[in-house]
Design a protein around this motif. Structure first.
Motif, PDB file in Angstrom:
ATOM      1  N   ALA A   1     -12.960  34.968  19.579  1.00 22.84           N
ATOM      2  CA  ALA A   1     -13.699  34.864  18.328  1.00 22.84           C
ATOM      3  C   ALA A   1     -12.819  35.252  17.139  1.00 22.84           C
ATOM      4  CB  ALA A   1     -14.941  35.742  18.383  1.00 22.84           C
ATOM      5  N   PHE A   2     -12.029  36.318  17.295  1.00 20.87           N
ATOM      6  CA  PHE A   2     -11.123  36.707  16.209  1.00 20.87           C
ATOM      7  C   PHE A   2     -10.034  35.654  15.997  1.00 20.87           C
ATOM      8  CE2 PHE A   2     -12.943  40.987  16.607  1.00 20.87           C
ATOM      9  CZ  PHE A   2     -13.016  41.352  15.264  1.00 20.87           C
ATOM     10  N   ALA A   3      -9.580  35.035  17.092  1.00 21.15           N
ATOM     11  CA  ALA A   3      -8.593  33.962  16.955  1.00 21.15           C
ATOM     12  C   ALA A   3      -9.180  32.799  16.158  1.00 21.15           C
ATOM     13  CB  ALA A   3      -8.133  33.485  18.327  1.00 21.15           C
ATOM     14  N   LEU A   4     -10.451  32.492  16.403  1.00 20.72           N
ATOM     15  CA  LEU A   4     -11.121  31.452  15.630  1.00 20.72           C
ATOM     16  C   LEU A   4     -11.192  31.850  14.160  1.00 20.72           C
ATOM     17  CD1 LEU A   4     -12.803  28.850  15.376  1.00 20.72           C
ATOM     18  CD2 LEU A   4     -14.817  30.208  15.976  1.00 20.72           C
ATOM     19  N   GLY A   5     -11.532  33.116  13.920  1.00 23.26           N
ATOM     20  CA  GLY A   5     -11.590  33.586  12.542  1.00 23.26           C
ATOM     21  C   GLY A   5     -10.254  33.427  11.837  1.00 23.26           C
TER      22      GLY A   5
ATOM     23  N   SER B   1      -6.433  29.518  20.464  1.00 26.35           N
ATOM     24  CA  SER B   1      -5.614  30.091  21.546  1.00 26.35           C
ATOM     25  C   SER B   1      -5.436  31.582  21.331  1.00 26.35           C
ATOM     26  CB  SER B   1      -4.246  29.414  21.582  1.00 26.35           C
ATOM     27  OG  SER B   1      -4.372  28.018  21.709  1.00 26.35           O
ATOM     28  N   ILE B   2      -5.350  32.326  22.429  1.00 27.52           N
ATOM     29  CA  ILE B   2      -5.142  33.778  22.299  1.00 27.52           C
ATOM     30  C   ILE B   2      -3.884  34.253  23.017  1.00 27.52           C
ATOM     31  CG2 ILE B   2      -7.566  34.338  21.901  1.00 27.52           C
ATOM     32  CD1 ILE B   2      -7.822  35.074  24.821  1.00 27.52           C
ATOM     33  N   THR B   3      -3.170  33.360  23.706  1.00 23.13           N
ATOM     34  CA  THR B   3      -1.874  33.705  24.285  1.00 23.13           C
ATOM     35  C   THR B   3      -0.878  32.619  23.903  1.00 23.13           C
ATOM     36  OG1 THR B   3      -2.122  32.514  26.381  1.00 23.13           O
ATOM     37  CG2 THR B   3      -3.031  34.757  26.282  1.00 23.13           C
TER      38      THR B   3
ATOM     39  N   PRO C   1      -6.236  31.059  35.509  1.00 20.71           N
ATOM     40  CA  PRO C   1      -6.451  32.504  35.703  1.00 20.71           C
ATOM     41  C   PRO C   1      -5.257  33.204  36.332  1.00 20.71           C
ATOM     42  CG  PRO C   1      -7.829  31.222  37.200  1.00 20.71           C
ATOM     43  CD  PRO C   1      -7.250  30.263  36.228  1.00 20.71           C
ATOM     44  N   MET C   2      -4.531  32.515  37.211  1.00 22.65           N
ATOM     45  CA  MET C   2      -3.373  33.140  37.836  1.00 22.65           C
ATOM     46  C   MET C   2      -2.205  33.231  36.863  1.00 22.65           C
ATOM     47  SD  MET C   2      -3.570  31.941  41.796  1.00 22.65           S
ATOM     48  CE  MET C   2      -2.782  33.445  42.341  1.00 22.65           C
ATOM     49  N   SER C   3      -2.156  32.324  35.883  1.00 20.54           N
ATOM     50  CA  SER C   3      -1.106  32.401  34.875  1.00 20.54           C
ATOM     51  C   SER C   3      -1.272  33.634  33.992  1.00 20.54           C
ATOM     52  CB  SER C   3      -1.115  31.140  34.004  1.00 20.54           C
ATOM     53  OG  SER C   3      -2.232  31.140  33.121  1.00 20.54           O
ATOM     54  N   LEU C   4      -2.474  34.204  33.976  1.00 23.72           N
ATOM     55  CA  LEU C   4      -2.733  35.392  33.165  1.00 23.72           C
ATOM     56  C   LEU C   4      -2.368  36.682  33.878  1.00 23.72           C
ATOM     57  CD1 LEU C   4      -6.260  34.324  31.881  1.00 23.72           C
ATOM     58  CD2 LEU C   4      -4.116  34.225  30.589  1.00 23.72           C
ATOM     59  N   ASN C   5      -2.232  36.620  35.203  1.00 27.59           N
ATOM     60  CA  ASN C   5      -2.079  37.851  35.981  1.00 27.59           C
ATOM     61  C   ASN C   5      -0.796  37.957  36.779  1.00 27.59           C
ATOM     62  OD1 ASN C   5      -4.779  38.849  35.308  1.00 27.59           O
ATOM     63  ND2 ASN C   5      -5.556  37.202  36.614  1.00 27.59           N
ATOM     64  N   LEU C   6      -0.174  36.833  37.095  1.00 26.77           N
ATOM     65  CA  LEU C   6       1.013  36.873  37.951  1.00 26.77           C
ATOM     66  C   LEU C   6       2.293  37.043  37.136  1.00 26.77           C
ATOM     67  CD1 LEU C   6       0.573  34.065  40.637  1.00 26.77           C
ATOM     68  CD2 LEU C   6       0.430  36.528  40.982  1.00 26.77           C
ATOM     69  N   PRO C   7       3.259  37.820  37.639  1.00 25.16           N
ATOM     70  CA  PRO C   7       4.577  37.873  37.009  1.00 25.16           C
ATOM     71  C   PRO C   7       5.218  36.488  37.019  1.00 25.16           C
ATOM     72  CG  PRO C   7       4.339  39.605  38.671  1.00 25.16           C
ATOM     73  CD  PRO C   7       3.161  38.701  38.813  1.00 25.16           C
ATOM     74  N   VAL C   8       6.133  36.255  36.086  1.00 26.66           N
ATOM     75  CA  VAL C   8       6.752  34.938  35.933  1.00 26.66           C
ATOM     76  C   VAL C   8       7.441  34.502  37.221  1.00 26.66           C
ATOM     77  CG1 VAL C   8       8.525  33.626  34.710  1.00 26.66           C
ATOM     78  CG2 VAL C   8       6.992  35.137  33.445  1.00 26.66           C
ATOM     79  N   ASN C   9       8.147  35.416  37.896  1.00 28.14           N
ATOM     80  CA  ASN C   9       8.838  35.047  39.141  1.00 28.14           C
ATOM     81  C   ASN C   9       7.860  34.516  40.183  1.00 28.14           C
ATOM     82  OD1 ASN C   9      11.368  35.671  38.217  1.00 28.14           O
ATOM     83  ND2 ASN C   9      11.411  37.725  39.103  1.00 28.14           N
ATOM     84  N   ASP C  10       6.696  35.165  40.285  1.00 25.22           N
ATOM     85  CA  ASP C  10       5.680  34.707  41.234  1.00 25.22           C
ATOM     86  C   ASP C  10       5.105  33.363  40.799  1.00 25.22           C
ATOM     87  OD1 ASP C  10       6.039  36.910  42.805  1.00 25.22           O
ATOM     88  OD2 ASP C  10       4.224  37.957  42.155  1.00 25.22           O
ATOM     89  N   GLN C  11       4.921  33.182  39.510  1.00 26.09           N
ATOM     90  CA  GLN C  11       4.401  31.902  39.017  1.00 26.09           C
ATOM     91  C   GLN C  11       5.358  30.757  39.345  1.00 26.09           C
ATOM     92  OE1 GLN C  11       2.671  31.642  35.067  1.00 26.09           O
ATOM     93  NE2 GLN C  11       2.506  33.870  34.933  1.00 26.09           N
ATOM     94  N   LEU C  12       6.631  31.006  39.192  1.00 29.33           N
ATOM     95  CA  LEU C  12       7.618  29.967  39.504  1.00 29.33           C
ATOM     96  C   LEU C  12       7.580  29.587  40.977  1.00 29.33           C
ATOM     97  CD1 LEU C  12      10.607  31.261  37.360  1.00 29.33           C
ATOM     98  CD2 LEU C  12       9.287  29.173  36.956  1.00 29.33           C
ATOM     99  N   GLU C  13       7.469  30.581  41.846  1.00 27.44           N
ATOM    100  CA  GLU C  13       7.445  30.321  43.284  1.00 27.44           C
ATOM    101  C   GLU C  13       6.137  29.638  43.691  1.00 27.44           C
ATOM    102  OE1 GLU C  13       8.519  29.969  47.178  1.00 27.44           O
ATOM    103  OE2 GLU C  13       9.783  30.481  45.460  1.00 27.44           O
ATOM    104  N   LEU C  14       5.025  30.137  43.182  1.00 20.27           N
ATOM    105  CA  LEU C  14       3.720  29.549  43.492  1.00 20.27           C
ATOM    106  C   LEU C  14       3.671  28.094  43.020  1.00 20.27           C
ATOM    107  CD1 LEU C  14       0.716  29.655  44.332  1.00 20.27           C
ATOM    108  CD2 LEU C  14       0.213  30.647  42.083  1.00 20.27           C
ATOM    109  N   GLY C  15       4.100  27.856  41.791  1.00 19.38           N
ATOM    110  CA  GLY C  15       4.078  26.505  41.263  1.00 19.38           C
ATOM    111  C   GLY C  15       4.941  25.550  42.060  1.00 19.38           C
TER     112      GLY C  15
END
Length: 561
Positions: free
Chosen positions: A251-255, A286-288, A371-385
């Motif tokens: 909501a603040f991002a919209l504002g 967007s907020i991230t 949701p996993m992009s918000l919680n996983l470290p980048v190294n894990d995201q690269l491997e998972l992807g």
């Protein structure tokens, strides 16, 4: 004699638009005048359109829970649809805006106002990603279902920021659009008997965001006791886009997008309340940084985890997996499923196909679910992807030839895996009888992918895309009249029979009239019905692909069950 001729000419004029007579019904708020109309698919029915089920959510009521409708003194015409809720089109005419904030109306279609026995009520919640859609007959005409002796109710509900702004305050706790749906259900329970309906036999059903809505209604304390059965088509509450992420920050991002830079939430509320509706809708909030870079269309405003303020009614709160495990209304009978090619919608609306495939080829994080992009470290995201990419594609990814593989990935990520998680959790509790289907019928009614802009890439290929099931339940203005002697109409008869059997009996195949017995889903056998050009039973649909996702996401720490 002259008066007789005038009356006869007037009747002929009315008949030319399929209206046979006017009819009045008294509801709690006053008298409605609807129409008795001819059904091209046989028989007649009564139509009541544009019925207000809540006060117009204008001025100080913007963003707030719906208020009860005001009574009226004179006969109110119910021959025209109420305005759509203000929206933009995400699917067909991308970005087109129309509608009104004064939009909380519903429509009632009944085959008989005074039947010998009260009729089952099928309460439809439209889809559209929580940003578009309406209950009118552009897409949701009642003529196919109503032949089966059921009442059909369709509704509008507030969309996008107008329906889903959450400030985590008493004034704006969130979920106004979902509370609109509850208000419409409460209106139906109070008034549907006046249309020949049975308030004790209401079934809610919906597709996409409508299916998500249905799956939230079955766990919401606000809607308990308002319906008996539920069908969630191609969408459930476990879909990542169905759960709001940090809604107050959103909501603040919209504002900020609109030029508001205070940290005071009450000032933000007053600011947003005064903005023209055109400024609020489709503002990319967007907020991230990563979210801002995504090429995907996002559902920025969705169902929020509500905070308690005094004795206010909360539509939804808590952990989603826990809620599905523990809060599904006991005894509610449920049906859910998905189409064979759900993910083609993602191919169509998530930007340019070649660009997306290029990103998929070069950036493994493309495949990491939001949701996993918000919680996983980048190294894990690269491997998972990378592991997901390798599962769906050969190396290198061929552009644009691999659009079908991209569609398979999108289908699992956006719809199918969440649907299967949802039904598995419910089956484990043994509190509800639940049926699973996979929709695979292929006829000329399957036009969704073409209307979303994929005609050129599809060529002559037949698919069953997201929302292709709807043409077998509703008459749509985009689709021509179906020849009642055709094979296509046989499929319509089959699908409407399954849905209305479930509405009447809680069992889609209570007898052998369809030549198949649809067994409820269970944790051990995982029975389902393939609703194709033939009806066939089976077990554990898409098991290998689902097992891959389940094992991989569990390995990377996602709470599945």
């Amino acid at each position: 004699m002259a008066l007789y001729i005038i009356k006869s000419l007037a009747l002929l004029s009315v008949l030319s638009v399929q209206t046979l007579a006017m009819v009045q019904v008294r509801v709690n708020e006053g008298v409605l005048e609807g129409e008795r109309v001819r059904n091209e698919y046989g028989g007649e029915y009564y139509s009541f359109k544009g019925i207000p089920y809540a006060q117009p959510p204008l001025g100080d009521l913007r963003f707030k829970a719906p208020q009860p409708p005001q009574p009226w003194k004179n006969v109110r015409s119910a021959k025209e649809f109420g305005p759509k809720c203000y929206q933009y089109d995400l699917f067909m005419e991308k970005g087109k805006r129309d509608g009104s904030e004064d939009c909380l109306y519903l429509n009632v279609y009944t085959p008989d106002i005074k039947p010998d026995k009260p009729l089952p009520v099928m309460f439809w919640i439209h889809g559209g990603g929580f940003v578009s859609g309406a209950g009118d007959d552009d897409e949701y005409g009642p003529k196919l279902l109503i032949r089966k002796d059921v009442i059909v109710v369709t509704i509008n509900y507030r969309l996008e920021v107008l329906g889903f702004l959450c400030l985590d305050t008493e004034d704006v706790p969130g979920n106004a659009g979902m509370k609109d749906q509850v208000a419409a259900l409460r209106w139906v329970n109070k008034n549907i008997a006046d249309f020949g309906g049975d308030p004790d036999n209401v079934i809610i059903f919906g597709e996409s965001a409508g299916g998500v809505s249905v799956s939230y209604q079955v766990i919401s304390p606000m809607s308990k006791g308002l319906f008996k059965r539920a069908i969630a088509q191609s969408g459930v509450s476990l879909c990542y886009w169905a759960q709001a992420y940090r809604p107050r920050e959103r909501a603040f991002a919209l504002g900020r997008k609109l030029g508001f830079y205070s940290d005071d939430v009450n000032e933000l509320y007053e600011f947003l309340k005064k903005q023209p509706v055109e400024s609020l809708i489709q503002a990319k909030a967007s907020i991230t940084y990563a979210e801002n870079q995504r090429t995907h269309e996002e559902v920025y405003f969705s169902v929020a985890d509500e905070k308690q303020f005094g004795n206010n009614e909360r539509f939804y709160y808590g952990d989603m997996v826990d809620a599905v495990s523990n809060n599904v209304h006991e005894g509610i009978e449920i049906m859910t499923g998905y189409t064979a090619d759900e993910g083609l919608m993602g191919v169509a609306i998530f930007g340019d196909i070649e660009r997306n495939l290029d990103q998929a080829r070069n950036f493994p994080q493309f495949f990491v679910s939001y949701p996993m992009s918000l919680n996983l470290p980048v190294n894990d995201q690269l491997e998972l992807g990378k592991r997901i990419r390798d599962y769906y594609f050969d190396n290198p990814i061929a552009i644009p030839d691999d659009w079908e593989k991209l569609g398979r990935y999108y289908g699992m990520d956006i719809f199918v895996f969440a649907t299967m998680r949802w039904i598995k959790i419910i089956a484990r509790t043994n509190k509800n009888k639940v049926y699973l289907y996979k929709f695979t019928v292929k006829t000329e009614l399957n036009k969704a992918a073409h209307m979303m802009g994929l005609a050129e890439v599809l060529g002559d290929k037949e698919v069953v895309a997201h929302s292709d099931d709807l043409g077998y339940l509703f008459n749509m203005k985009e689709l021509p009249l179906i020849d009642m002697n055709s094979t296509t109409f046989e499929h319509v008869e089959k699908v409407t029979q399954l849905w209305t059997n479930f509405a009447k009996h809680g069992n889609p195949t209570p007898d052998n009239s369809l030549g198949v017995e649809w067994t409820p889903y269970s944790s051990d056998k995982q029975d389902y019905l393939d609703i194709g050009n033939e009806l066939t039973t089976g077990n554990a649909p898409d098991e290998e692909e689902l097992q891959f996702w389940e094992n991989l996401l569990t390995e990377y720490g996602q709470k599945l069950y």
